[in-house]
Design an enzyme around this catalytic site. Structure first.
Site, short mmCIF file in Angstrom:
data_model
loop_
_atom_site.label_atom_id
_atom_site.label_comp_id
_atom_site.label_asym_id
_atom_site.label_seq_id
_atom_site.Cartn_x
_atom_site.Cartn_y
_atom_site.Cartn_z
N ASP A 1 3.29 6.75 4.89
CA ASP A 1 3.08 8.34 4.00
C ASP A 1 3.82 9.38 4.74
O ASP A 1 3.60 10.51 4.00
CB ASP A 1 1.39 8.41 3.63
CG ASP A 1 1.27 8.29 5.79
OD1 ASP A 1 2.11 8.08 6.54
OD2 ASP A 1 -0.03 9.24 6.42
N GLU A 2 4.62 9.07 4.88
CA GLU A 2 6.56 9.91 5.57
C GLU A 2 7.68 9.08 5.54
O GLU A 2 7.96 7.92 5.79
CB GLU A 2 5.69 9.73 7.16
CG GLU A 2 5.10 10.00 7.53
CD GLU A 2 4.32 10.25 9.14
OE1 GLU A 2 4.67 11.82 10.11
OE2 GLU A 2 4.76 9.81 9.35
#
Length: 415
Positions: free
Chosen positions: A115-116
């Protein structure tokens, strides 16, 4: 790309963005199930999972946090809705997002986790015109392909960009120009910087450094003598000068492993054997998928006293689960003494490109490789272990968890 050119804006020496998806797993569940929107949601691993992987912002407002047990979370938030994690779905959404960022924002992307992602925008500055417009383009692209919110930090280095992305959540944007970074970080605790854990924090605190602004007074040699190049980088990070580049290629794997949490205080050897053999099959399948083999394996069983087991060797480098399973059985028979166990782990410690030239005196089954490849193709098409040994019929059916080092493509693409 939908952004207008503005060549009059002064270029930064480097412009790096950190994209942070907000409550990623919970946000996907709320997108997929309208009845969960604006409701407190907690995601757990499996129908019986009791540890919270992540939670929605509605739940966080009540004090629910990642790592919290479900019982405690429900005391804080009586209306909490537990949802079973769907790792394959989360990985699919992440892949779409990362591919879109690469194609529509910048080709210089480092997927930091599921998620990054870091984006090097240095070469794209004339296209976007400003850091704010670049960040807006990032958010537009992500919303178009996923419908999900994200926070974006833009700065002149990776560490400051990651710190900036945390300042406005959810769905916010923070820009820190390179010439402002030292001042913006001055009163920030050094332990808020990515990679500065409690051990390094304690080391710095003993020398009077608790905030980033206090770092400049500490000779860089103090950190370099203790931590080497990592220490030098931390000294620069605290002053907004992190020299680390955005890494567009995943480094070769130093290890490939799988682990699983056991039912509480397991003492049944059959259960342990099944779990270990399942992990051995998963590791061997990943080795084959990426044309790798290994000879050193960590085989471990976690107890109240720590891990029992350790490094084990196969007779020769392999991508076949059978010799690894033999190592697992040896650990159970010779090292594990029947004490309650809580987790198992199987890790290939020295993965390397498979040697297609066979050793002269090694004994090889000419049919085993083709058998494994056929089984792999069936299982990739119809699901993990659709076809497999009968000994794994009693394996854990809890959902797989996305690994911290997950990437959309390559050897780290696994759950």
């Amino acid at each position: 790309m939908g952004a207008s050119q503005n060549p009059t804006v002064a270029a930064w020496p480097r412009m790096i963005a950190l994209v942070d998806m907000n409550a990623f797993f919970a946000s996907i569940e709320q997108r997929e199930r309208p009845q969960l929107r604006r409701r407190p949601v907690a995601v757990t691993n499996g129908d019986e999972g009791t540890c919270i992987i992540t939670s929605s912002y509605e739940a966080r407002a009540c004090g629910v946090r990642t790592g919290m047990r479900l019982r405690e979370a429900r005391r804080l938030c009586p209306g909490l809705i537990r949802v079973t994690a769907r790792s394959a779905l989360y990985a699919e959404v992440s892949t779409r997002i990362m591919d879109a960022l690469r194609d529509q924002v910048s080709p210089d992307i480092e997927v930091f986790s599921v998620d990054e992602a870091f984006l090097d925008l240095t070469r794209m500055q004339r296209l976007y015109g400003s850091a704010e417009l670049a960040a807006e383009q990032v958010r537009r692209v992500i919303h178009a392909v996923s419908g999900l919110p994200c926070s974006v930090g833009v700065a002149g280095d990776k560490t400051t960009a990651k710190w900036a992305a945390k300042q406005r959540k959810p769905n916010g944007c923070t820009v820190v120009a390179p010439w402002e970074s030292a001042e913006r970080l001055r009163y920030v605790p050094v332990t808020e910087l990515c990679g500065v854990g409690r051990g390094i924090g304690a080391f710095l605190a003993q020398r009077g450094v608790r905030t980033c602004g206090e770092m400049a007074a500490l000779p860089v040699g103090e950190l370099a003598r203790r931590w080497g190049n990592v220490g030098r980088r931390i000294w620069l990070m605290a002053q907004g000068q992190d020299p680390e580049a955005v890494r567009t290629d995943a480094a070769p794997p130093k290890s490939i492993g799988h682990g699983k949490v056991l039912p509480p205080a397991t003492t049944d050897e059959r259960v342990l054997r099944t779990y270990l053999e399942h992990m051995a099959h998963k590791v061997a399948e990943r080795l084959r998928r990426h044309q790798l083999e290994a000879q050193q394996f960590f085989i471990g069983v976690k107890t109240d006293m720590g891990w029992v087991g350790g490094r084990q060797l196969t007779a020769e480098p392999t991508d076949d689960s059978r010799p690894v399973i033999m190592l697992c059985r040896r650990v159970l028979h010779e090292v594990w003494l029947g004490q309650p166990a809580f987790q198992v782990q199987v890790t290939a410690l020295d993965p390397r490109l498979a040697n297609i030239q066979l050793e002269l005196f090694a004994q090889h089954n000419p049919h085993r490789g083709s058998q494994n490849r056929t089984l792999d193709e069936v299982n990739r098409r119809f699901g993990s272990l659709t076809v497999g040994p009968a000994s794994l019929l009693g394996r854990s059916m809890t959902a797989d968890v996305i690994a911290p080092a997950w990437r959309p493509h390559g050897h780290r693409h696994t759950v």
